[in-house]
Design an enzyme around this catalytic site. Structure first.
Site, short mmCIF file in Angstrom:
data_model
loop_
_atom_site.label_atom_id
_atom_site.label_comp_id
_atom_site.label_asym_id
_atom_site.label_seq_id
_atom_site.Cartn_x
_atom_site.Cartn_y
_atom_site.Cartn_z
N ASN A 251 -45.40 -57.49 -63.37
CA ASN A 251 -45.09 -58.40 -64.46
C ASN A 251 -44.51 -57.53 -65.62
OD1 ASN A 251 -46.01 -59.17 -67.19
ND2 ASN A 251 -47.84 -60.27 -66.21
N ASP B 58 -44.01 -58.72 -69.07
CA ASP B 58 -44.35 -59.02 -70.28
C ASP B 58 -44.02 -57.94 -71.24
OD1 ASP B 58 -45.02 -61.37 -68.88
OD2 ASP B 58 -47.18 -61.26 -69.41
N HIS B 59 -44.64 -56.77 -71.08
CA HIS B 59 -44.45 -55.94 -71.96
C HIS B 59 -43.25 -55.10 -72.34
CE1 HIS B 59 -48.68 -56.85 -72.84
NE2 HIS B 59 -48.98 -56.72 -71.69
N ARG C 158 -39.07 -55.57 -82.35
CA ARG C 158 -37.87 -55.54 -83.49
C ARG C 158 -37.20 -56.70 -83.21
NH1 ARG C 158 -35.46 -50.15 -85.25
NH2 ARG C 158 -37.35 -49.11 -85.87
N HIS D 264 -45.40 -64.05 -67.95
CA HIS D 264 -46.37 -64.88 -68.66
C HIS D 264 -45.73 -65.66 -69.79
CE1 HIS D 264 -50.80 -65.78 -70.00
NE2 HIS D 264 -50.23 -66.82 -70.25
N ARG E 264 -46.40 -67.54 -72.83
CA ARG E 264 -47.74 -68.04 -73.67
C ARG E 264 -46.96 -68.65 -74.62
NH1 ARG E 264 -52.54 -65.32 -74.30
NH2 ARG E 264 -52.73 -63.72 -72.69
N ARG F 191 -45.72 -64.39 -77.72
CA ARG F 191 -45.85 -63.39 -78.37
C ARG F 191 -44.95 -62.15 -77.57
NH1 ARG F 191 -51.81 -61.68 -76.72
NH2 ARG F 191 -52.15 -63.88 -77.67
N GLU G 156 -46.60 -67.07 -65.05
CA GLU G 156 -47.88 -67.49 -65.39
C GLU G 156 -47.94 -68.32 -66.50
OE1 GLU G 156 -49.49 -62.98 -63.94
OE2 GLU G 156 -49.55 -63.65 -66.13
N THR H 59 -55.17 -60.29 -73.91
CA THR H 59 -54.81 -60.45 -72.50
C THR H 59 -55.59 -61.44 -72.02
OG1 THR H 59 -54.13 -59.40 -70.61
CG2 THR H 59 -56.07 -58.59 -71.41
N THR H 60 -55.15 -61.91 -70.68
CA THR H 60 -56.06 -62.95 -70.31
C THR H 60 -57.63 -62.85 -69.98
OG1 THR H 60 -54.05 -63.49 -68.92
CG2 THR H 60 -56.05 -64.67 -68.24
N GLU I 240 -55.26 -66.49 -57.02
CA GLU I 240 -55.23 -65.03 -57.46
C GLU I 240 -56.70 -64.70 -57.94
OE1 GLU I 240 -51.85 -63.83 -59.97
OE2 GLU I 240 -53.21 -62.20 -60.86
N HIS J 3 -55.08 -58.13 -62.34
CA HIS J 3 -55.49 -58.10 -63.80
C HIS J 3 -56.33 -56.56 -63.87
CE1 HIS J 3 -56.57 -58.53 -67.91
NE2 HIS J 3 -55.45 -59.23 -67.84
N GLY K 123 -48.92 -55.48 -64.31
CA GLY K 123 -48.07 -55.23 -65.26
C GLY K 123 -48.22 -54.04 -66.05
N1 PXP Z 1 -52.56 -61.91 -63.25
C1 PXP Z 1 -52.65 -62.34 -64.27
C2 PXP Z 1 -52.91 -64.06 -63.73
C3 PXP Z 1 -52.37 -61.91 -65.64
O1 PXP Z 1 -52.82 -63.03 -66.40
C4 PXP Z 1 -51.98 -60.83 -65.86
C5 PXP Z 1 -51.73 -60.29 -67.14
O2 PXP Z 1 -50.64 -61.12 -67.50
C6 PXP Z 1 -51.86 -60.08 -64.68
C7 PXP Z 1 -52.16 -60.34 -63.48
C8 PXP Z 1 -51.40 -58.57 -64.91
O3 PXP Z 1 -52.42 -57.83 -65.52
P1 PXP Z 1 -52.19 -56.31 -66.03
O4 PXP Z 1 -51.25 -56.33 -66.84
O5 PXP Z 1 -53.52 -55.96 -66.44
O6 PXP Z 1 -51.69 -55.44 -64.63
#
Ligand code: PXP
Length: 239
Positions: A9, A11-12, A20, A45, A47, A51, A72, A102-103, A153, A193, A215
């Site tokens: 993942n 996202d970050h 920035r 993901h 959102r 964000r 996601e 987070t989720t 999942e 997660h 992630g």
């Molecule tokens: N699976 C799902 C469904 C999630 O929403 C997330 C977070 O976006 C992850 C996995 C990954 O979680 P983490 O970033 O804590 O590894």
């Protein structure tokens, strides 16, 4: 050697860029490194508040890098439309709250079955594989199966947050039993997660595990060792 797929993942990577509103760090570059370091899927993901990941991230990774994309998203009409337009390879429907960092746990399916069944059908008819993010509870897994999902999942956050060996073993057992049911229903088994380099191995060893989506821990480690090393180390740990 068992092949368990690793979904990374990113996202970050986008979180840092959005700090920035610049071009870097670039998610396309991140996706290239993920695929070339042993990651099997790039997970994003999208959102509703945008964000971190933007629509253009998915579009650019799709067009500029060869590899599987796992999206996601909340089970809402806006996201369904975007998924049908951007065509990731697979989708995971997740609960989403505006203020959460987070989720928070798996989908609560009660009262939402009709709308979920419709979204799952539309995405499946378009050729996208659909997964539902659920807690390791038999009721939720059976409901997801009845709704027509291809994969489950399992939410690993309770396991990841469990303090002490005894509690962690209890949460792991719930995941193992849930995994057994998922396989009995002939669905693909995913989990994710809160998984990190220290807690991932027992989850990877769950019978029938097909894919782990990770992630935060990978992107955090990448700050110090680089994304290539962070991904390949995680891949090694889950085999
Ligand atoms: N699976 C799902 C469904 C999630 O929403 C997330 C977070 O976006 C992850 C996995 C990954 O979680 P983490 O970033 O804590 O590894």
């Amino acid at each position: 050697m068992r092949h368990i797929k690793l979904g990374v993942n990113i996202d970050h990577v986008a979180t840092l860029r959005q700090a920035r509103r610049e071009k870097n760090p670039d998610t396309v570059e991140a996706a290239r490194v993920v695929y070339s370091s042993g990651g099997d899927l790039v997970v994003m993901h999208l959102r509703q508040d945008r964000r971190h990941i933007q629509d253009s991230d998915i579009e650019r990774v799709r067009n500029e890098v060869k590899g599987l994309i796992h999206l996601e998203m909340a089970a809402v009409p806006e996201m369904e439309k975007i998924a049908l337009r951007l065509r990731p390879d697979s989708v995971c429907l997740v609960p989403e709250g505006p203020k959460e960092v987070t989720t928070q746990g798996g989908l609560k399916l009660e009262g939402k079955q009709t709308e979920l069944a419709k979204i799952i059908k539309n995405l499946s008819n378009a050729g996208l594989s659909v997964s539902l993010f659920t807690d390791p509870e038999p009721g939720a897994i059976r409901a997801a199966h009845n709704l027509g999902a291809d994969s489950i999942e399992l939410c690993t956050s309770k396991y990841s947050e469990a303090w002490g060996k005894k509690l962690q073993a209890k949460e792991l057992e719930k995941l193992q039993l849930a995994g057994f049911l998922v396989k009995e229903l002939k669905m693909e088994l995913h989990a994710g997660h809160g998984l990190d380099y220290y807690n991932v191995a027992p989850v990877a060893r769950i019978e029938g595990m097909d894919c782990l989506n990770i992630g935060y821990s990978i992107i955090s480690r990448a700050m110090f060792v680089g994304l290539k090393t962070a991904v390949s180390e995680m891949k090694r740990l889950i085999q």
